[in-house]
Design an enzyme around this catalytic site. Structure first.
Site, PDB file in Angstrom:
ATOM      1  CB  CYS A  98      -0.973  -0.037   1.168  1.00  7.44           C
ATOM      2  SG  CYS A  98      -2.366   1.115   0.979  1.00  7.44           S
TER       3      CYS A  98
ATOM      4  CG  HIS B 257      -3.356  -3.616   3.388  1.00  2.00           C
ATOM      5  ND1 HIS B 257      -2.407  -2.967   4.148  1.00  2.00           N
ATOM      6  CD2 HIS B 257      -4.021  -2.649   2.697  1.00  2.00           C
ATOM      7  CE1 HIS B 257      -2.491  -1.666   3.936  1.00  2.00           C
ATOM      8  NE2 HIS B 257      -3.453  -1.439   3.056  1.00  2.00           N
TER       9      HIS B 257
ATOM     10  CD  GLU C 133      -0.818  -5.544   5.984  1.00  3.34           C
ATOM     11  OE1 GLU C 133      -1.228  -4.360   6.037  1.00  3.34           O
ATOM     12  OE2 GLU C 133      -0.400  -6.079   4.936  1.00  3.34           O
TER      13      GLU C 133
END
Length: 233
Positions: free
Chosen positions: A84, A201, A203
């Site tokens: 990002c 993302h 994560e």
């Protein structure tokens, strides 16, 4: 140790640390002014709004002195991943080609999207097969990937497009493109396949309680790290 590089305005650093540690990796948040520790074996540029996205998203962080050390890591084959805002920093600093600009909708978008794996022969995608469809969220206002014709054609011809936005069936369509990215591109490689940036993302799609674990394979790209990078600072 995977260094999660923090700038003023980073806000996904703790999420990244928790995800990497969940996968059994040694990760540590590192303030950019402190430089990269000598024991760095990977670098993650996390999401957020470094320096408030002044000038352009990622432009100011990309010019911080620590990025010279990050580029040295990249040149030595140390895995480097920008997510990002980290992807924006990666492009602005020349780690990867192209640029991420204002979404076609001209608004911030935070939603789950589907990604199709384009190149499964990289550290970041070896857990998948080409054509696999992943569910990973986005959260950005400037995620539209742009590149001039020559750059885009080179990325395609060199198989450096990692992911494209798609629908649940893996079809790459305009309707499945959340931000207007050229060619539905969601992630690309640098000159080495150990360097990658992407807007979604991973994560946030690693811990089972978050609803998707499709991002785990991307973060496991750090397991290609050398034993140690001496003198990283």
């Amino acid at each position: 140790m995977i260094a999660i590089l923090q700038f003023g305005g980073s806000n996904c650093d703790r999420d990244a640390e928790r995800a990497l540690e969940y996968l059994g990796m040694d990760a540590e948040r590192v303030w950019y002014e402190d430089g990269l520790p000598a024991e760095t074996t990977g670098v993650l540029l996390p999401g957020g709004f470094s320096y408030g996205d002044y000038l352009r998203a990622g432009a100011m962080a990309a010019r911080a002195p620590v990025m010279e050390a990050v580029r040295t890591c990249a040149d030595r084959g140390v895995p480097v991943l920008g997510v990002c805002n980290g992807a924006q920093i990666g492009c602005e600093s020349g780690l990867t080609p192209g640029a991420f600009t204002t979404n076609a909708s001209a608004r911030f978008q935070c939603e789950p999207v589907f990604l199709r794996v384009e190149n499964a022969d990289t550290p970041w995608t070896r857990a998948y097969e080409a054509g696999d469809v992943l569910s990973i969220p986005i959260a950005h206002g400037e995620g539209r990937f742009e590149a001039d014709d020559d750059t885009y054609d080179r990325l395609v011809s060199e198989d450096r497009v990692l992911f494209r936005y798609c629908d649940a069936d893996g079809d790459v369509t305009d309707a499945a493109n959340p931000n207007g990215s050229r060619g539905n591109v969601a992630g690309v490689l640098g000159e080495r396949d150990t360097v990658a940036v992407l807007m979604p993302h991973p994560e946030r799609a690693t811990l089972p309680e978050l609803g998707s674990t499709d991002g785990q394979g991307i973060l496991r790209g750090f397991e290609t790290a050398p034993a140690r990078l001496d003198g990283a600072r």
